[in-house]
Scaffold this motif. Structure first.
Motif, PDB file in Angstrom:
ATOM      1  N   ARG A  13      29.693  13.020  22.945  1.00 14.67           N
ATOM      2  CA  ARG A  13      28.445  13.784  23.076  1.00 14.67           C
ATOM      3  C   ARG A  13      28.039  14.316  21.714  1.00 14.67           C
ATOM      4  O   ARG A  13      28.889  14.731  20.933  1.00 14.67           O
ATOM      5  N   PHE A  14      26.745  14.316  21.465  1.00 10.87           N
ATOM      6  CA  PHE A  14      26.202  15.039  20.311  1.00 10.87           C
ATOM      7  C   PHE A  14      25.330  16.131  20.920  1.00 10.87           C
ATOM      8  O   PHE A  14      24.219  15.852  21.383  1.00 10.87           O
ATOM      9  N   GLY A  15      25.819  17.343  21.017  1.00  8.18           N
ATOM     10  CA  GLY A  15      25.100  18.397  21.735  1.00  8.18           C
ATOM     11  C   GLY A  15      24.980  18.008  23.196  1.00  8.18           C
ATOM     12  O   GLY A  15      25.970  17.652  23.834  1.00  8.18           O
ATOM     13  N   ASN A  39      19.484  -1.582  20.558  1.00  9.05           N
ATOM     14  CA  ASN A  39      19.517  -0.535  19.535  1.00  9.05           C
ATOM     15  C   ASN A  39      19.748   0.824  20.185  1.00  9.05           C
ATOM     16  O   ASN A  39      19.154   1.131  21.213  1.00  9.05           O
ATOM     17  N   GLY A  40      20.640   1.589  19.602  1.00 13.39           N
ATOM     18  CA  GLY A  40      20.883   2.945  20.098  1.00 13.39           C
ATOM     19  C   GLY A  40      21.754   3.004  21.344  1.00 13.39           C
ATOM     20  O   GLY A  40      21.919   4.068  21.946  1.00 13.39           O
ATOM     21  N   ALA A  41      22.362   1.874  21.730  1.00 16.26           N
ATOM     22  CA  ALA A  41      23.180   1.850  22.959  1.00 16.26           C
ATOM     23  C   ALA A  41      24.467   2.662  22.815  1.00 16.26           C
ATOM     24  O   ALA A  41      25.050   3.072  23.814  1.00 16.26           O
ATOM     25  N   GLY A  42      24.927   2.834  21.575  1.00 14.50           N
ATOM     26  CA  GLY A  42      26.152   3.613  21.355  1.00 14.50           C
ATOM     27  C   GLY A  42      27.285   2.820  20.724  1.00 14.50           C
ATOM     28  O   GLY A  42      28.415   3.302  20.620  1.00 14.50           O
ATOM     29  N   LYS A  43      26.994   1.594  20.268  1.00 15.37           N
ATOM     30  CA  LYS A  43      28.041   0.703  19.749  1.00 15.37           C
ATOM     31  C   LYS A  43      28.705   1.262  18.485  1.00 15.37           C
ATOM     32  O   LYS A  43      29.924   1.342  18.408  1.00 15.37           O
TER      33      LYS A  43
HETATM   34  P1  ATP Z   1      22.087  -0.067  16.685  1.00 19.45           P
HETATM   35  O1  ATP Z   1      22.191  -1.385  17.356  1.00 19.45           O
HETATM   36  O2  ATP Z   1      20.684   0.342  16.451  1.00 19.45           O
HETATM   37  O3  ATP Z   1      22.942   0.052  15.441  1.00 19.45           O
HETATM   38  P2  ATP Z   1      24.038   1.453  18.251  1.00 19.45           P
HETATM   39  O4  ATP Z   1      24.271   0.843  19.576  1.00 19.45           O
HETATM   40  O5  ATP Z   1      25.044   1.212  17.189  1.00 19.45           O
HETATM   41  O6  ATP Z   1      22.599   1.056  17.752  1.00 19.45           O
HETATM   42  P3  ATP Z   1      24.554   4.253  17.768  1.00 19.45           P
HETATM   43  O7  ATP Z   1      24.283   4.183  16.299  1.00 19.45           O
HETATM   44  O8  ATP Z   1      25.957   4.395  18.201  1.00 19.45           O
HETATM   45  O9  ATP Z   1      23.897   3.011  18.504  1.00 19.45           O
HETATM   46  O10 ATP Z   1      23.701   5.456  18.342  1.00 19.45           O
HETATM   47  C1  ATP Z   1      23.724   5.810  19.723  1.00 19.45           C
HETATM   48  C2  ATP Z   1      22.856   7.029  19.913  1.00 19.45           C
HETATM   49  O11 ATP Z   1      23.549   8.165  19.379  1.00 19.45           O
HETATM   50  C3  ATP Z   1      21.516   6.954  19.196  1.00 19.45           C
HETATM   51  O12 ATP Z   1      20.527   7.518  20.040  1.00 19.45           O
HETATM   52  C4  ATP Z   1      21.720   7.784  17.953  1.00 19.45           C
HETATM   53  O13 ATP Z   1      20.503   8.385  17.542  1.00 19.45           O
HETATM   54  C5  ATP Z   1      22.702   8.854  18.470  1.00 19.45           C
HETATM   55  N1  ATP Z   1      23.551   9.366  17.392  1.00 19.45           N
HETATM   56  C6  ATP Z   1      24.396   8.646  16.612  1.00 19.45           C
HETATM   57  N2  ATP Z   1      25.028   9.461  15.744  1.00 19.45           N
HETATM   58  C7  ATP Z   1      24.554  10.726  15.975  1.00 19.45           C
HETATM   59  C8  ATP Z   1      24.815  12.010  15.397  1.00 19.45           C
HETATM   60  N3  ATP Z   1      25.696  12.161  14.408  1.00 19.45           N
HETATM   61  N4  ATP Z   1      24.145  13.061  15.898  1.00 19.45           N
HETATM   62  C9  ATP Z   1      23.257  12.926  16.915  1.00 19.45           C
HETATM   63  N5  ATP Z   1      22.980  11.741  17.500  1.00 19.45           N
HETATM   64  C10 ATP Z   1      23.606  10.657  17.035  1.00 19.45           C
END
Ligand code: ATP
Length: 245
Positions: A13-15, A39-43
């Protein structure tokens, strides 16, 4: 050791925002595993927890037999991590970059010389290793970054979009190298947005809004959902979820 990665209800969790939501996964030693998602899935957040770079909020994880809460330093020494934005020093040559990172890993100079020669041979770096990293096409630069991440002979390599922006010929060559590494016993944990690359993986997971929504062999998943391609299946799963929300 059977599993290179074991994750049990891993959460971050972030907040109030849940970036990674109770994911469960095992990856076998020597497997090529594709960690997919929009994008942004959490990987990246999940990978950073597995690499000992980010503390989870809850859940458990074991990487190379080490606990992600208690033994992050041991994890860092036993893995390689190559991100899309991996920073090579642009005003150093490929060889100088390898020497620099090798000394950061504290590899003795005799061993390092041998290792650089070995990697130069196996990753086909010879034609550009003495050029400034900043002057190289992105495909070659990524191959150099791969060599850096392999210097200390990691058992698992985490590759976060290693071929983003790389042309199809370089991407194919990059994957031939990954296949060889897997044959030699390195576990590969790869994220990619290219579905042709995902089909090279033995198993994939598909992540959406922090959760793993599907997991399996790419061909079996295509059959299960009766979509013509993995790309169609991926779009179906992700957009299906979006419209259901
Ligand atoms: P991409 O394919 O775009 O690289 P991803 O699947 O790797 O995406 P993450 O970079 O893990 O996704 O991000 C997942 C979610 O967590 C996003 O909405 C991102 O904005 C959020 N997030 C990531 N790091 C932080 C942080 N330090 N503080 C707040 N939110 C964060």
């Amino acid at each position: 050791m059977g599993y290179a990665v074991e994750i049990d209800n891993l959460t971050k969790r972030f907040g109030d925002f849940i970036a990674v939501d109770q994911i469960n996964l095992t990856v076998e030693t020597g497997e090529i595993f594709g960690f997919l998602g929009a994008n942004g899935a959490g990987k990246t957040t999940a990978i950073r927890m597995l690499c000992g770079l980010l503390l989870p909020t809850s859940g458990n994880g074991i990487v190379n037999g080490f606990d992600i809460y208690k033994e992050p330093e041991k994890i860092k020494k036993s893995i390689g991590y190559m991100s899309q934005k991996f920073s090579l020093y642009k005003d150093l040559t490929g060889e100088e970059n390898l020497w620099f990172y090798g000394s950061v890993y504290q590899i003795p100079s005799g061993d390092l010389r041998k290792r650089i020669d070995e990697l130069s041979e196996s990753l086909d770096l010879k034609e550009f290793i003495n050029r400034l990293a900043g002057s190289l096409p992105v495909g070659w630069r990524q191959r150099l970054a791969l060599a850096v991440s392999l210097l200390h002979r990691p058992k698992i390599l985490f590759l976060d979009e290693p071929t983003a922006g790389v042309d199809p010929v370089f991407r194919r060559r990059f994957w031939e190298i990954l296949y060889r590494l897997a044959e030699e016993g390195t576990t590969l944990f790869v994220t990619t947005h290219y579905m042709d690359e995902a089909e090279f993986c033995q198993r994939i997971s598909i992540m959406h809004q922090g959760k793993i929504i599907e997991l399996g062999n790419p061909q079996e998943l295509i059959k299960k959902y009766q979509h013509p391609t993995l790309q169609d299946l991926f779009i179906h799963l992700i957009s299906g979820k979006r419209t259901n929300e």
